[in-house]
Design a protein around this motif. Sequence first.
Motif, mmCIF file in Angstrom:
data_model
loop_
_atom_site.group_PDB
_atom_site.id
_atom_site.type_symbol
_atom_site.label_atom_id
_atom_site.label_comp_id
_atom_site.label_asym_id
_atom_site.label_seq_id
_atom_site.Cartn_x
_atom_site.Cartn_y
_atom_site.Cartn_z
ATOM 1 N N THR B 66 0.838 -1.208 0.000
ATOM 2 C CA THR B 66 0.000 0.000 0.000
ATOM 3 C C THR B 66 0.867 1.249 0.000
ATOM 4 O O THR B 66 1.963 1.256 0.557
ATOM 5 N N LEU B 69 1.279 5.579 -4.439
ATOM 6 C CA LEU B 69 0.659 5.584 -5.778
ATOM 7 C C LEU B 69 0.102 6.957 -6.158
ATOM 8 O O LEU B 69 -0.558 7.089 -7.174
ATOM 9 N N GLY B 70 0.331 7.967 -5.332
ATOM 10 C CA GLY B 70 -0.209 9.299 -5.596
ATOM 11 C C GLY B 70 0.416 9.926 -6.835
ATOM 12 O O GLY B 70 1.320 9.361 -7.453
ATOM 13 N N ASP B 75 5.930 9.788 -4.713
ATOM 14 C CA ASP B 75 5.262 8.498 -4.894
ATOM 15 C C ASP B 75 5.987 7.664 -5.952
ATOM 16 O O ASP B 75 5.914 7.963 -7.134
ATOM 17 N N GLN B 118 -1.559 9.364 -13.740
ATOM 18 C CA GLN B 118 -2.050 8.245 -12.926
ATOM 19 C C GLN B 118 -2.581 7.118 -13.794
ATOM 20 O O GLN B 118 -2.754 5.997 -13.310
ATOM 21 N N ASN B 130 -10.271 1.291 -9.310
ATOM 22 C CA ASN B 130 -10.442 2.063 -8.075
ATOM 23 C C ASN B 130 -11.677 2.950 -8.238
ATOM 24 O O ASN B 130 -11.624 4.004 -8.848
ATOM 25 N N ALA B 135 -5.993 6.717 -8.526
ATOM 26 C CA ALA B 135 -4.876 5.769 -8.636
ATOM 27 C C ALA B 135 -5.406 4.345 -8.726
ATOM 28 O O ALA B 135 -5.990 3.844 -7.778
ATOM 29 N N PRO B 151 -3.613 1.929 -3.422
ATOM 30 C CA PRO B 151 -3.363 3.269 -2.877
ATOM 31 C C PRO B 151 -3.409 3.246 -1.348
ATOM 32 O O PRO B 151 -4.058 2.389 -0.755
ATOM 33 N N GLU B 156 -10.103 4.321 -0.300
ATOM 34 C CA GLU B 156 -9.882 3.742 -1.630
ATOM 35 C C GLU B 156 -9.355 2.311 -1.510
ATOM 36 O O GLU B 156 -9.793 1.403 -2.209
#
Lengths: 415, 415
Positions: B66, B69-70, B75, B118, B130, B135, B151, B156
């Motif tokens: 986790t 992923l931003g 990220d 993204q 998602n 993301a 993410p 999310e």
Amino acid sequence: MQAEIITIGDEILIGQIIDSNSAFISKELNKIGVSVYQITSVQDDRDHILEALKVAEDRSSVVIITGGLGPTKDDITKHTLCHFFNDDLIQDDGVLEYIEELFKKYISTPISDLNRKQALVPSKATVLHNAHGTAPGLWMKKGDTAFISLPGVPFEMKNLMKNEVLPKIIKEYKRPHIFHKTIMTYGLGESAIANKIEEWENSLPPFIKLAYLPNLGRVRLRLSAKGNNNGEIIAAIEAEVKKLYPLIGDIIYGEEEEESIEYQIAKLLTEKKMTLATAESFTGGKIAQQITTIPGASSYFKGSVVSYATEAKIKVLSVPEDLVKKHSVVSEEVAIAMAKNVKKMLGTDFSIATTGNAGPTKGDSDAEVGTTYIAVSTPEHTFAQKFTMGNHRERIVQKSVNKAFELLLKEILKF
Amino acid sequence: MQAEIITIGDEILIGQIIDSNSAFISKELNKIGVSVYQITSVQDDRDHILEALKVAEDRSSVVIITGGLGPTKDDITKHTLCHFFNDDLIQDDGVLEYIEELFKKYISTPISDLNRKQALVPSKATVLHNAHGTAPGLWMKKGDTAFISLPGVPFEMKNLMKNEVLPKIIKEYKRPHIFHKTIMTYGLGESAIANKIEEWENSLPPFIKLAYLPNLGRVRLRLSAKGNNNGEIIAAIEAEVKKLYPLIGDIIYGEEEEESIEYQIAKLLTEKKMTLATAESFTGGKIAQQITTIPGASSYFKGSVVSYATEAKIKVLSVPEDLVKKHSVVSEEVAIAMAKNVKKMLGTDFSIATTGNAGPTKGDSDAEVGTTYIAVSTPEHTFAQKFTMGNHRERIVQKSVNKAFELLLKEILKF
């Protein structure tokens, strides 16, 4: 200087508890210049714990281990440390005396053999006094690496960290300086902020790191620097922060992690000697609860009427029944009446009121799940705004609480 | 079948956020028979992430990652996965289309190149949709091990786990059964319980594991069994639980993790069609807030008067000023008056009231920090008890809230 944390306990790995200890330990270590390289949560299993200790030994100067120190069968940390250090458990008379004293003073049940066993410690360990429980902390050294074992109960662990572990690390290890500064923003998303500060971000000196931390309508920007001269790294970060204001000053509400909007409100109301009351419907007391978490709240917070049921709004807050009938209980008009009335009842300068539907089903009104009204009343005027907060109960409440504080802060700043 | 979790982000290692994602993921994996071997939190650093991926690959069938992923610079998860899988990022048209749609619908700022990025995913990845953010989740396979990147935003992540990850694991892997049962107790300490159930504990079959989880006056006893026949392990655990009742039945208040005392209260009040109100001083709305966290609270909870200031007790709750003067605001008499009056005001069957001093300094009374009175009013009588809850603000409040629920539950059970 590098540390790592090993948390022991099946309860973490089956998701029964959230490991909040590691965040506390990391924060405290960071403050004294020790970076945490890794946090590892392992099972109540000897071989697994031994493996984690071995891996940590090879790369870190300090290894903090929490959990598995209780008196019951599933607690195996002490035995595992003996195995790792090729050591045996012996009775520590000081600890035994202290446990016996604790039982005499505070505990109604008689002391048992299980409780006495907590005085057994590895013979090579330095005992760290646990002022709030029966399991002592342990400090053991292998080469240059200190292995520190602490109980998993957060309150006991925190006190041991503050009073025993941190002073001993400071005494025994030389450390660089680490400085973090967190800029608190609201009202703009992560990538919109990134766009606005792109040029600034690209020109940051290489020893300053930037991170974006978004959470329910607020984004924190964390600047971190590490170096040998504390004054220099602080000055460098302060200089960078200054450059941020012309770019996003309008969305910054604080400069410290602790400066939550609630803290800002608390500080301003105390300074201005002004007071606050709240009238909460679907937020169920969460606004009051967050306010009263801050020590000293009694100087500006008078109270709250949590009028969860419609009849409570009518009976306790004197919202006219006709108003409810005409506009529905989830309406701008009712929110405004709630804010005005609670302010009057408690004789305060400001008030917040909330009414809405947090779901999962429609409540006393026909409002859609997620529809909320937040009203703020000031010495000069009262207004309410409508929001659509999604369809997840917990998030609807927390987002609304955040928004209520945001609206209130903006008003307080005008006085 | 074994899994592990890797959480990525400096914010965890500097203690800025508490990693609550891992607990959620662990719980969900456990439910479908997947044990979590280890949880590892690592820095936003490519080499460190690669090292953690490598270690996990060698021992687990599923690795859930986790964070990172931003859309912003810090990220780096996707790039690191490309390195690990010797892969490149390509644009996923479906994801791009979805992001553009999201921006049109919900977001006031215009879509930027950062947002569009993204939609870049490793070419070997299966995209997991998602539904609540920009993301996408990623599923990548190396040998028999699935690497699943999600993410870090809890909302999310949770939706991706439930709707994408768990169904895919169930489809692709054969798993044994795991069954946990948690017995909730109050009023007795960990070692006192251990003494009472020693014989029972020693005779547990080897495939059943017992753990003690103490927390602020409550101890949870967790029994866990793993096996290939679900019916058999459930029956074995139920048989052991049955044997517990003659030993400690008097302190058991529930048999499920979710069966908190508040849930028990909610269930009973709903069944009996009876209602509740609270009047809170130093607990600041926390009792109301915990009650209203439970969906459906509006059917039995009418509301609360959070009378934080003494004047609020007098003005809103009509506690006689003389009574406060004579006995002090922190007293049995005031607690009882608060309970009686709020019950009458809101027309409920039961009420709880609290008055006390949570510190750090003495408030509106001379009561020592930690002195609290909790009153309960029922259709038949009203009483208050005095407690000494230590000197730590947060703990004083939480222990008192727990105690209030305990006292109330015992009364409700009489009706």
